[in-house]
Design an enzyme around this catalytic site. Structure first.
Site, PDB file in Angstrom:
ATOM      1  N   ASP A 131      14.759  62.345 125.914  1.00  0.00           N
ATOM      2  CA  ASP A 131      15.435  63.708 126.190  1.00  0.00           C
ATOM      3  C   ASP A 131      14.636  64.798 125.976  1.00  0.00           C
ATOM      4  OD1 ASP A 131      14.967  63.174 123.293  1.00  0.00           O
ATOM      5  OD2 ASP A 131      17.027  63.259 122.716  1.00  0.00           O
ATOM      6  N   GLU A 137      25.800  62.586 122.953  1.00  0.00           N
ATOM      7  CA  GLU A 137      26.702  63.182 121.916  1.00  0.00           C
ATOM      8  C   GLU A 137      28.051  62.351 121.729  1.00  0.00           C
ATOM      9  OE1 GLU A 137      25.698  65.050 119.756  1.00  0.00           O
ATOM     10  OE2 GLU A 137      24.789  66.915 120.259  1.00  0.00           O
TER      11      GLU A 137
HETATM   12  C1  GLP Z   1      17.375  64.710 117.960  1.00  0.00           C
HETATM   13  C2  GLP Z   1      16.897  63.824 118.954  1.00  0.00           C
HETATM   14  C3  GLP Z   1      17.418  62.239 118.723  1.00  0.00           C
HETATM   15  C4  GLP Z   1      17.032  62.065 117.306  1.00  0.00           C
HETATM   16  C5  GLP Z   1      17.914  62.824 116.459  1.00  0.00           C
HETATM   17  C6  GLP Z   1      17.804  62.524 114.765  1.00  0.00           C
HETATM   18  O1  GLP Z   1      18.784  65.354 118.069  1.00  0.00           O
HETATM   19  N1  GLP Z   1      17.569  64.127 120.208  1.00  0.00           N
HETATM   20  O2  GLP Z   1      16.657  61.576 119.726  1.00  0.00           O
HETATM   21  O3  GLP Z   1      17.341  60.612 117.026  1.00  0.00           O
HETATM   22  O4  GLP Z   1      17.425  64.350 116.360  1.00  0.00           O
HETATM   23  O5  GLP Z   1      16.708  63.261 114.338  1.00  0.00           O
HETATM   24  P1  GLP Z   1      15.989  62.887 113.092  1.00  0.00           P
HETATM   25  O6  GLP Z   1      15.269  61.938 112.880  1.00  0.00           O
HETATM   26  O7  GLP Z   1      15.315  64.215 112.683  1.00  0.00           O
HETATM   27  O8  GLP Z   1      17.030  62.827 112.041  1.00  0.00           O
END
Ligand code: GLP
Length: 250
Positions: free
Chosen positions: A67, A143
């Site tokens: 993404d 989402e």
């Molecule tokens: C973002 C990314 C996701 C990721 C998520 C969790 O929203 N788009 O791909 O898995 O954050 O992030 P974290 O690992 O910082 O909790």
């Protein structure tokens, strides 16, 4: 599904990096699906260390990231392209032209989504897809909603995601409200999925995703239908799962 429960973040990162490096050694020209977020940072750091020691090469690897924020330039410090350069690509021998991240500045975001799906199709799918998970169960930026989005699409970020991701920006107002994300179909078509989770704040959603019903309200729950998922987490994130499904790793 195999679940590795690690004592701490460092062990979790090493185990995830071990699995990625096994894939790269087994099939040097593999397609890696890559993820951002804070959780995989340690995994990338470990891969870089092994590359520098001469144990691993990414020279033939091709990658597709999940993404990108809509509206951020590739060199914007909070863009996912920038994240990938700083955490992995700039430090290993992957060829720049073999790395793919959706273009956050695309003039026609819908056309960019179609272009991105064609890239993944052209690769014949992903060999190993690395995933993190948002606090609301999102994967990539898929989402919670009332249906699983299939293809790469433009998504309106939820308030909880903007709230969670504001820590990386100067203020909440700076967090983009839209993103481009690979859809659930591409993720499910990966031959293997490696999810990394860390921290007590993820325990509840991890339990919902893997022990609750398969529902688009918890997008990660769709992974219950995938035949080859490896979940690697620290004990804090996995402690609500039944003990008998955990393979301890230290
Ligand atoms: C973002 C990314 C996701 C990721 C998520 C969790 O929203 N788009 O791909 O898995 O954050 O992030 P974290 O690992 O910082 O909790």
């Amino acid at each position: 599904m195999r679940i590795y429960a690690c004592a701490d973040y460092r062990t979790m990162s090493r185990q995830a990096a071990n699995i990625i490096s096994a894939q790269v050694i087994f099939k040097p020209d593999c397609i890696l699906g890559l993820a951002t977020g804070s959780t995989p940072i340690g995994t990338y750091a470990q891969l870089v260390e092994w590359y520098k020691k001469g144990d691993l090469s990414f020279a033939e690897v091709r990658s597709v990231n999940l993404d990108e924020y809509l509206g951020l330039a590739p060199d914007h410090i909070q863009s996912y392209r920038y994240f990938m350069q700083k955490n992995l690509f700039d430090h290993v021998d992957i060829k720049p032209e073999n790395t793919n991240v959706p273009n956050g500045l695309a003039e026609d975001p819908e056309a960019e989504c179609r272009r991105y799906d064609r890239i993944i199709e052209g690769f014949g799918g992903v060999d190993l897809q690395l995933l993190g998970m948002g606090h609301n169960g999102h994967i990539g930026f898929n989402e919670p909603s009332n249906a699983f989005p299939t293809d790469t699409h433009v998504v309106e970020l939820t308030h909880s995601t903007i709230e969670a991701n504001k820590r990386f920006f100067a203020s909440e107002a700076d967090v983009p409200h839209k993103a481009l994300t690979m859809g659930v179909r591409s993720i499910l078509q990966a031959k293997a999925v490696l999810m990394v989770v860390s921290g007590a704040d993820k325990a509840e959603v991890v339990h919902k995703a893997f022990c609750g019903p398969v529902t688009p309200e918890v997008p990660a729950s769709i992974l219950q239908l995938h035949r080859n998922v490896i979940l690697v987490g620290d004990m804090e994130a996995l402690h609500l799962l039944p003990k008998e499904v955990l393979h301890l790793c230290d």
